[in-house]
Design a protein around this motif. Structure first.
Motif, PDB file in Angstrom:
ATOM      1  N   ALA A 269       0.818  -1.211   0.000  1.00 46.53           N
ATOM      2  CA  ALA A 269       0.000   0.000   0.000  1.00 46.53           C
ATOM      3  C   ALA A 269       0.853   1.263   0.000  1.00 46.53           C
ATOM      4  O   ALA A 269       0.439   2.314  -0.497  1.00 46.53           O
ATOM      5  N   LEU A 270       2.064   1.127   0.539  1.00 43.71           N
ATOM      6  CA  LEU A 270       2.938   2.290   0.662  1.00 43.71           C
ATOM      7  C   LEU A 270       3.107   3.045  -0.650  1.00 43.71           C
ATOM      8  O   LEU A 270       3.102   4.274  -0.692  1.00 43.71           O
ATOM      9  N   VAL A 271       3.267   2.287  -1.714  1.00 41.07           N
ATOM     10  CA  VAL A 271       3.536   2.916  -3.006  1.00 41.07           C
ATOM     11  C   VAL A 271       2.422   3.883  -3.389  1.00 41.07           C
ATOM     12  O   VAL A 271       2.661   4.990  -3.841  1.00 41.07           O
ATOM     13  N   ASP A 272       1.207   3.422  -3.175  1.00 36.74           N
ATOM     14  CA  ASP A 272       0.079   4.268  -3.556  1.00 36.74           C
ATOM     15  C   ASP A 272      -0.013   5.523  -2.693  1.00 36.74           C
ATOM     16  O   ASP A 272      -0.454   6.574  -3.148  1.00 36.74           O
ATOM     17  N   GLU A 273       0.414   5.386  -1.461  1.00 35.99           N
ATOM     18  CA  GLU A 273       0.279   6.520  -0.560  1.00 35.99           C
ATOM     19  C   GLU A 273       1.380   7.553  -0.733  1.00 35.99           C
ATOM     20  O   GLU A 273       1.317   8.634  -0.155  1.00 35.99           O
ATOM     21  N   ALA A 274       2.400   7.182  -1.469  1.00 36.25           N
ATOM     22  CA  ALA A 274       3.514   8.111  -1.635  1.00 36.25           C
ATOM     23  C   ALA A 274       3.167   9.202  -2.637  1.00 36.25           C
ATOM     24  O   ALA A 274       2.386   8.984  -3.562  1.00 36.25           O
ATOM     25  N   ALA A 275       3.759  10.361  -2.417  1.00 36.69           N
ATOM     26  CA  ALA A 275       3.588  11.444  -3.384  1.00 36.69           C
ATOM     27  C   ALA A 275       4.157  10.988  -4.730  1.00 36.69           C
ATOM     28  O   ALA A 275       5.078  10.170  -4.765  1.00 36.69           O
ATOM     29  N   PRO A 276       3.607  11.512  -5.836  1.00 38.50           N
ATOM     30  CA  PRO A 276       3.991  11.036  -7.174  1.00 38.50           C
ATOM     31  C   PRO A 276       5.502  10.988  -7.395  1.00 38.50           C
ATOM     32  O   PRO A 276       6.007   9.993  -7.899  1.00 38.50           O
ATOM     33  N   GLN A 277       6.201  12.045  -6.999  1.00 39.13           N
ATOM     34  CA  GLN A 277       7.635  12.024  -7.321  1.00 39.13           C
ATOM     35  C   GLN A 277       8.405  11.019  -6.466  1.00 39.13           C
ATOM     36  O   GLN A 277       9.545  10.705  -6.745  1.00 39.13           O
ATOM     37  N   LEU A 278       7.751  10.497  -5.443  1.00 41.43           N
ATOM     38  CA  LEU A 278       8.420   9.501  -4.606  1.00 41.43           C
ATOM     39  C   LEU A 278       8.169   8.074  -5.087  1.00 41.43           C
ATOM     40  O   LEU A 278       8.831   7.146  -4.671  1.00 41.43           O
ATOM     41  N   ARG A 279       7.193   7.955  -5.978  1.00 47.55           N
ATOM     42  CA  ARG A 279       6.765   6.616  -6.386  1.00 47.55           C
ATOM     43  C   ARG A 279       7.887   5.659  -6.795  1.00 47.55           C
ATOM     44  O   ARG A 279       7.987   4.575  -6.256  1.00 47.55           O
ATOM     45  N   PRO A 280       8.723   6.070  -7.747  1.00 50.02           N
ATOM     46  CA  PRO A 280       9.755   5.109  -8.206  1.00 50.02           C
ATOM     47  C   PRO A 280      10.628   4.633  -7.046  1.00 50.02           C
ATOM     48  O   PRO A 280      10.849   3.430  -6.876  1.00 50.02           O
ATOM     49  N   ALA A 281      11.103   5.571  -6.243  1.00 47.23           N
ATOM     50  CA  ALA A 281      11.953   5.197  -5.121  1.00 47.23           C
ATOM     51  C   ALA A 281      11.194   4.289  -4.166  1.00 47.23           C
ATOM     52  O   ALA A 281      11.704   3.255  -3.718  1.00 47.23           O
ATOM     53  N   MET A 282       9.954   4.664  -3.880  1.00 51.00           N
ATOM     54  CA  MET A 282       9.178   3.865  -2.941  1.00 51.00           C
ATOM     55  C   MET A 282       8.938   2.462  -3.468  1.00 51.00           C
ATOM     56  O   MET A 282       8.875   1.499  -2.702  1.00 51.00           O
ATOM     57  N   THR A 283       8.806   2.349  -4.783  1.00 46.87           N
ATOM     58  CA  THR A 283       8.587   1.025  -5.351  1.00 46.87           C
ATOM     59  C   THR A 283       9.767   0.105  -5.057  1.00 46.87           C
ATOM     60  O   THR A 283       9.593  -1.020  -4.577  1.00 46.87           O
ATOM     61  N   THR A 284      10.972   0.588  -5.371  1.00 42.83           N
ATOM     62  CA  THR A 284      12.112  -0.286  -5.100  1.00 42.83           C
ATOM     63  C   THR A 284      12.268  -0.516  -3.597  1.00 42.83           C
ATOM     64  O   THR A 284      12.583  -1.617  -3.166  1.00 42.83           O
ATOM     65  N   LEU A 285      12.035   0.519  -2.839  1.00 44.14           N
ATOM     66  CA  LEU A 285      12.158   0.372  -1.394  1.00 44.14           C
ATOM     67  C   LEU A 285      11.219  -0.708  -0.870  1.00 44.14           C
ATOM     68  O   LEU A 285      11.607  -1.574  -0.076  1.00 44.14           O
ATOM     69  N   SER A 286       9.988  -0.684  -1.353  1.00 43.94           N
ATOM     70  CA  SER A 286       9.031  -1.666  -0.853  1.00 43.94           C
ATOM     71  C   SER A 286       9.409  -3.068  -1.332  1.00 43.94           C
ATOM     72  O   SER A 286       9.205  -4.056  -0.629  1.00 43.94           O
ATOM     73  N   THR A 287       9.979  -3.133  -2.529  1.00 47.52           N
ATOM     74  CA  THR A 287      10.438  -4.440  -2.999  1.00 47.52           C
ATOM     75  C   THR A 287      11.497  -4.999  -2.063  1.00 47.52           C
ATOM     76  O   THR A 287      11.457  -6.166  -1.659  1.00 47.52           O
ATOM     77  N   VAL A 288      12.464  -4.147  -1.746  1.00 48.27           N
ATOM     78  CA  VAL A 288      13.523  -4.592  -0.841  1.00 48.27           C
ATOM     79  C   VAL A 288      12.939  -5.028   0.490  1.00 48.27           C
ATOM     80  O   VAL A 288      13.286  -6.072   1.043  1.00 48.27           O
ATOM     81  N   LEU A 289      12.042  -4.231   0.995  1.00 49.69           N
ATOM     82  CA  LEU A 289      11.415  -4.557   2.267  1.00 49.69           C
ATOM     83  C   LEU A 289      10.754  -5.926   2.209  1.00 49.69           C
ATOM     84  O   LEU A 289      10.960  -6.779   3.077  1.00 49.69           O
ATOM     85  N   LEU A 290       9.976  -6.122   1.183  1.00 48.78           N
ATOM     86  CA  LEU A 290       9.259  -7.388   1.055  1.00 48.78           C
ATOM     87  C   LEU A 290      10.214  -8.550   0.883  1.00 48.78           C
ATOM     88  O   LEU A 290      10.176  -9.533   1.613  1.00 48.78           O
ATOM     89  N   GLU A 291      11.073  -8.394  -0.098  1.00 45.13           N
ATOM     90  CA  GLU A 291      11.964  -9.504  -0.434  1.00 45.13           C
ATOM     91  C   GLU A 291      12.829  -9.930   0.731  1.00 45.13           C
ATOM     92  O   GLU A 291      12.863 -11.082   1.124  1.00 45.13           O
ATOM     93  N   THR A 292      13.546  -8.983   1.254  1.00 44.16           N
ATOM     94  CA  THR A 292      14.585  -9.369   2.190  1.00 44.16           C
ATOM     95  C   THR A 292      14.109  -9.491   3.618  1.00 44.16           C
ATOM     96  O   THR A 292      14.620 -10.291   4.376  1.00 44.16           O
ATOM     97  N   LEU A 293      13.150  -8.716   4.004  1.00 43.84           N
ATOM     98  CA  LEU A 293      12.770  -8.758   5.403  1.00 43.84           C
ATOM     99  C   LEU A 293      11.583  -9.666   5.678  1.00 43.84           C
ATOM    100  O   LEU A 293      11.432 -10.176   6.776  1.00 43.84           O
ATOM    101  N   VAL A 294      10.744  -9.824   4.688  1.00 50.02           N
ATOM    102  CA  VAL A 294       9.562 -10.620   4.954  1.00 50.02           C
ATOM    103  C   VAL A 294       9.649 -12.003   4.305  1.00 50.02           C
ATOM    104  O   VAL A 294       9.639 -13.022   4.975  1.00 50.02           O
TER     105      VAL A 294
END
Lengths: 340, 340
Positions: A199-224
């Motif tokens: 959900a984080l990606v959608d809640e991020a401001a538009p210019q943050l989207r790309p960064a948030m996408t990779t960030l959430s991927t990392v979060l999911l992949e490695t931590l969960v």
DNA sequence: ACTGGCACTCGCTACAGTCGAGTGCCAGGA
DNA sequence: TCCTGGCACTCGACTGTAGCGAGTGCCAGT
């Protein structure tokens, strides 16, 4: 099945003697050392029955008897009285664990303590991330396209991952990202996190989207997903006690198994609410460990369980003592964690 | 001392054969397998001289010869030609190391790779903090009297410590502390840090003093003084190859030594500018390792060295091959670090 | 149901004998 | 002077034999 009290007493005596001496035990020695109140011949008859039922066996015809895995199992389940810890052990535990600085320190001290007290190989799992909740997330800019993500869990675990951004982002955006992820994730259990992270990606401001996408991927992949378990090991030198008699002559398979994190996790990481688990010889699912026994339990602050710990040794081990030690150490560690 | 070329050739042949077969090598077998161009009798005479000089010895009278530690030393110093890596090995290294995510990942992959390629015990030291400089310091409030100090070094290492404050401090003060320590410490080498850290207290605003004092203590104690080295280990199962013939029958002392971080650091951590170091048997300062040899070297991005890595095995090891592998792996890891 | 007695099994140790790999030495030859 | 073939010698590894003894299974007796 005719296992009257005396036969059970005989089995117990055999296990105790064999564990103590490491030598097959015969009927004469048995009546001498234990007050069984009967003659060797009678004991022999009982032994014959026990052997028929698969609880003991003879290494060769003219030798004494040795417990089988099944025999140990019966012993552990019904014959062993709980052995209270000696005051010395109790003190050792306290002395060892008091003064631990942080989680790393606690885990290292614990694993060494366990190895020392049981004189076996000790294994301690770090508090599982899946069972932790997020206390804080930190984003540290390494370069314009790289962030170091540091997660601090309530269990004290700290994990970090490098995040490679798709495009450079300015410092203010990092601040925004940080605020956002902390706002949404702090306090949640990591196992419940995936939908929130997505959900984080959608809640991020538009210019943050790309960064948030990779960030959430990392979060999911490695931590969960591959939930990044950590493990500490100590006391492998103890495998050499009993000079190759245990483990049917080769440490090879044991050492190999101990090198595999996955295997270790299977050993001690399957933390059920059950109090304590003993796996004897063949009962181990891992082929390499068919000659070994594992005593493991969960630990955690209060009643919750955040990880597992245990020891591994020859099937010929002092089960009551080992069980008592493992249980006591787990409890102490739990209390220690509760304080933080 | 009369060590003409042929005697050296004989020694080389003995070492090579013994390493390959693990059996004492006799004069006949030697002339058969190597083109020495002389008769067994002549070789025997040479052997007698080599034995007198202490390069080889006879396990018992009617057996072949075996190299001594001194013999291996001479072999390594003067007789072994550098063995180039096979393309397969080269590929293995690349495949193994490409795709590493962060420092932990790099170190783990490296140590496993080394163990696998050399078929021995591999040891890799994390980049030493003393040789790193500070990239960022983060302070995360855990409670009003507790901070988590997270230090990120330029080598990629991340260390954390719990800081127990003498008195509760407000969030703004934490921000100030954070700004201050980063201002003063980022970019400095940790080994040069102590005076700077001490100075921090004076530079802090009065109400920050108490907190800064404990903070600087933690910084000094844990990050600088006992400079918190980390080590990864793999391949202990390889000790069991050669079935107890190596290591004079007992793995005990070796396993014990490998459990001591301090010992491991001595082994591979004394990183001098020297390229590569080979310690053979008795040359090891650690008593428990008198039956083993260690090949170690430093690694780091570019020409600088940030840590050590190496392997440990029986004195009877393939020195040229091991040396080549250790050197190659260290170089690759260095390149990898340089990219970050 | 237990016990004492007895025959039997079989691993362990000691000992003697044989085999053979490997050596050291020596006399002869390049 | 240096190398070589030959020879006697050493000694560990292996084999076979024999005796010992711990331990068993079974049986008849109480």
């Amino acid at each position: 099945m005719g296992l009257d009290d005396r036969k059970l007493a005989v089995l117990r005596a055999i296990v105790e003697d064999y564990v103590a001496t490491q030598e097959p035990v015969g009927s004469r020695a048995l009546v001498e050392r234990h007050q069984l109140g009967v003659s060797p011949a009678t004991v022999r008859n009982d032994m014959a029955v026990l052997e028929e039922e698969g609880y003991i066996r003879q290494p060769h015809t003219s030798a004494g008897r040795v417990p089988t895995d099944r025999g140990y199992r019966l012993f552990v389940d019904r014959l062993s009285r709980v052995k209270p810890l000696s005051p010395a052990e109790r003190r050792a535990i306290e002395r060892f664990l008091v003064g631990a600085l942080d989680l790393d320190d606690v885990v290292h001290r614990t694993v060494r303590l366990l190895a020392q007290l049981t004189r076996q190989v000790a294994v301690v799992q770090y508090p599982s991330l899946a069972r932790s909740s997020v206390r804080h997330l930190e984003l540290v800019p390494i370069s314009t396209t790289r962030l170091m993500l540091v997660m601090i869990a309530d269990t004290g675990r700290v994990e970090q991952r490098l995040v490679e951004l798709p495009a450079p982002i300015p410092a203010e955006d990092v601040t925004d990202l940080r605020r956002l992820v902390n706002e949404k994730l702090v306090g949640t259990r990591l196992s419940d996190t995936p939908p929130l992270v997505e959900a984080l990606v959608d809640e991020a401001a538009p210019q943050l989207r790309p960064a948030m996408t990779t960030l959430s991927t990392v979060l999911l992949e490695t931590l969960v997903e591959r939930h990044e378990e950590r493990i500490a090991l100590a006391g492998t030198a103890n495998l050499t006690r009993g000079g190759l008699l245990d483990f049917q002559g080769s440490l090879r398979p044991i050492l190999e198994a101990l090198e595999e994190e996955v295997v270790l996790l299977k050993l001690i990481g399957e933390v059920e609410p059950s109090t304590l688990r003993v796996r004897i010889g063949d009962e181990n699912e891992i082929d390499n460990l068919r000659a070994a026994s594992v005593v493991s339990t969960g630990y955690g602050p209060g009643a919750t369980i955040v990880g597992g710990l245990g020891v591994l040794g020859p099937t010929r081990m002092d089960y009551p003592g080992t069980i008592a030690t493992v249980r006591a150490v787990a409890r102490y560690v739990g209390e220690l964690l509760a304080q933080n």
